[in-house]
Design a protein around this motif. Structure first.
Motif, PDB file in Angstrom:
ATOM      1  N   THR A  91       0.848  -1.186   0.000  1.00 40.66           N
ATOM      2  CA  THR A  91       0.000   0.000   0.000  1.00 40.66           C
ATOM      3  C   THR A  91       0.887   1.241   0.000  1.00 40.66           C
ATOM      4  OG1 THR A  91      -1.690  -1.210   1.222  1.00 40.66           O
ATOM      5  CG2 THR A  91      -1.858   1.185   1.227  1.00 40.66           C
ATOM      6  N   TYR A  93       1.476   5.140   0.852  1.00 39.22           N
ATOM      7  CA  TYR A  93       1.030   6.138   1.821  1.00 39.22           C
ATOM      8  C   TYR A  93       1.819   7.438   1.641  1.00 39.22           C
ATOM      9  CZ  TYR A  93      -1.113   2.316   4.511  1.00 39.22           C
ATOM     10  OH  TYR A  93      -1.871   1.257   4.924  1.00 39.22           O
ATOM     11  N   LEU A 112      -3.651   7.392   3.011  1.00 38.72           N
ATOM     12  CA  LEU A 112      -3.656   6.335   2.000  1.00 38.72           C
ATOM     13  C   LEU A 112      -3.668   6.948   0.598  1.00 38.72           C
ATOM     14  CD1 LEU A 112      -4.032   3.276   1.280  1.00 38.72           C
ATOM     15  CD2 LEU A 112      -6.484   3.762   1.284  1.00 38.72           C
ATOM     16  N   ASN A 115      -4.121   1.487  -2.458  1.00 39.12           N
ATOM     17  CA  ASN A 115      -4.078   0.179  -1.817  1.00 39.12           C
ATOM     18  C   ASN A 115      -3.887  -0.862  -2.905  1.00 39.12           C
ATOM     19  OD1 ASN A 115      -4.405  -2.180  -0.440  1.00 39.12           O
ATOM     20  ND2 ASN A 115      -6.235  -1.531   0.659  1.00 39.12           N
TER      21      ASN A 115
END
Length: 121
Positions: A91, A93, A112, A115
């Motif tokens: 993921t 970030y 985020l 994902n």
């Protein structure tokens, strides 16, 4: 109409001085009764903000370009600042709180971006 000594080419008479003050007083009274509210506008053209008052450009600001700092995989005991991007568990970030990481990834410090899911399946 205001009489100016320079334009007249001679000293002003008492009547002309009084008339000038009366004219100024009337102009001030008009402004006080009907204040001129300027029309303020902000426009954006690509990466430039343009500030206008009554249609006249008074200033412009070139907006900074966002350039993320990609650090690769998240690591413990590492200093991160706002704008840093890392991967953690497939993921992506972006750091939103400057910090030094601890032993475990702290999601509240990060936003985020993407994902990627689990690719190990």
């Amino acid at each position: 109409m205001i009489t100016y000594r320079l334009e007249k080419g001679a000293p002003l008479s008492i009547l002309e001085i009084d008339t000038n003050f009366r004219e100024l007083e009337q102009r001030l009274s008009t402004l006080e009764d009907h204040p001129n509210t300027p029309v303020i506008a902000v426009e954006q053209q690509e990466d430039v903000l343009i500030f206008k008052v009554d249609g006249e450009v008074i200033s412009h600001i070139v907006l900074p370009k966002f350039q993320p700092i990609f650090k690769g995989e998240w690591m413990k005991n590492t200093s991160y600042r706002v704008g840093t991007w890392v991967y953690c568990n497939h993921t992506l970030y972006a750091c939103q709180v400057p910090h030094t990481s601890g032993e475990n990834f702290e999601p509240s410090f990060w936003a985020l971006i993407f994902n990627g899911g689990n690719f190990d399946a």
